[in-house]
Design an enzyme around this catalytic site. Structure first.
Site: not given
Ligand code: COA
Length: 306
Positions: A108, A232, A262
């Site tokens: 990215c 980004h 993304n």
């Molecule tokens: N839909 C619904 N629920 C979801 C889900 C989805 N797509 N994905 C995860 N969950 C659930 C999880 O299972 C968890 O449930 P629980 O509380 O019962 O265990 C809850 O939602 C929270 O999940 P979590 O992983 O803690 O969410 P988060 O706030 O960390 O958000 C991302 C997840 C991936 C959106 C976030 O971590 C993120 O954006 N990370 C960086 C990603 C990124 O930038 N990637 C590209 C880099 S170039």
């Protein structure tokens, strides 16, 4: 030595996939995706080549240049059409270019790495470089994996960089890479993209803030001098956290991930083009371009629009 940005162009697939569309096949919801990521819908389709060609055609038209004016093509893509050959030569041929052409994979951060590479190529005698960021992430997405499927999308963006003795648009550049974090965001051959979202989030905020502060210091400017942040587009919460730590108002940041998701190396040119179309880029003002991605890699640059 001076480098000027000329015109920009973007291309996105016609097919719109909304959060509600994804909720039909995945255990997710529009509310969860919007609240946790800021994404409302994304575009799916095309290939790195077709999106790259379409974006480049617009960037070249906006720059007022033809195929014979381009001395080099640097194409940032994490999702080349084939492992080999690179996608860039095929893109070049479709555009009618006869210059050297190569792919660059910095995930990215790829578009920023490509701009930096183009800057170096301009210092060695080239006059105009076509820089493309284009991705077909949907091909490497497991559509049964809600962790990734809600985030990733397809798109392309491009610009033309030109040598100019009289001054420069690029005031500073900071690039970085940390292979110790390789497993946090990865795609094996024949596999799908996988990620430790929480850890990527944490590190993304840190590297964006650190590299942006270093880029501003190198350019001799402070956060209050920055009119526009072009980040980004991974997660709006990452953009909010980074701008807050940098002391830059969130309303100075360009956000297009709500519409495009993304798109990896296409995301900064997609945001840039949106800022231009909406009159947010004004001559003389400073912009901070900043990205991060798998690798991990990161990149920040301070730009003054001429
Ligand atoms: N839909 C619904 N629920 C979801 C889900 C989805 N797509 N994905 C995860 N969950 C659930 C999880 O299972 C968890 O449930 P629980 O509380 O019962 O265990 C809850 O939602 C929270 O999940 P979590 O992983 O803690 O969410 P988060 O706030 O960390 O958000 C991302 C997840 C991936 C959106 C976030 O971590 C993120 O954006 N990370 C960086 C990603 C990124 O930038 N990637 C590209 C880099 S170039």
């Amino acid at each position: 030595m001076g480098v000027r940005f000329r015109g920009w162009g973007i291309a996105v697939p016609d097919k719109v996939v909304t959060n509600d569309d994804l909720s039909k096949t995945l255990d997710t919801s529009d509310e969860w995706i919007r609240e946790r990521t800021g994404i409302r819908e994304r575009r799916i389709g095309g290939s790195a080549m077709t999106l790259g060609v379409a974006a480049a055609e617009k960037a070249m038209a906006a720059s007022g240049v033809g195929p014979a004016d381009i001395d080099f093509l640097v194409m940032a893509t994490t999702t080349p059409d084939r492992l080999t050959p690179a996608t860039a030569p095929m893109v070049a041929t479709r555009l009618g270019l006869t210059c050297p052409a190569m792919d660059l994979n910095a995930a990215c951060s790829g578009f920023m790495y490509a701009v930096r590479t183009a800057q170096g190529l301009l210092e060695t005698g080239n006059r105009r470089i076509l820089v493309i960021g284009a991705e077909n992430l949907s091909r490497w997405t497991d559509w049964n994996d809600r962790n990734m499927a809600v985030l990733l999308a397809d798109g392309g963006g491009a610009t033309v960089l030109e040598y100019d003795e009289s001054g420069t648009d690029i005031l500073s550049f900071v690039l970085g890479a940390d292979g110790a974090a390789a497993d946090l965001l990865t795609c094996e051959h024949g596999g799908f993209i996988e990620m430790n979202g929480k850890e990527v989030f944490r590190r993304a905020v840190r590297v964006v803030v650190e590299s942006a502060e270093e880029a501003m210091a190198k350019a001799g400017v402070t956060a209050s001098d920055i009119s526009l942040v072009v980040p980004h587009q991974a997660n709006v919460r990452i953009i909010q956290a980074a701008t807050q730590r940098l002391g830059i108002d969130m309303d100075r940041a360009v956000v297009v991930l709500d519409r495009y998701g993304n798109t990896s190396s296409a995301s900064i040119p997609l945001a840039m083009d949106d800022a231009i179309v909406n009159g947010r880029v004004r001559p003389g003002e400073l912009a901070l371009l900043t990205g991060f991605g798998a690798g991990m890699t990161w990149a920040s640059s301070v730009v003054r629009w001429s």
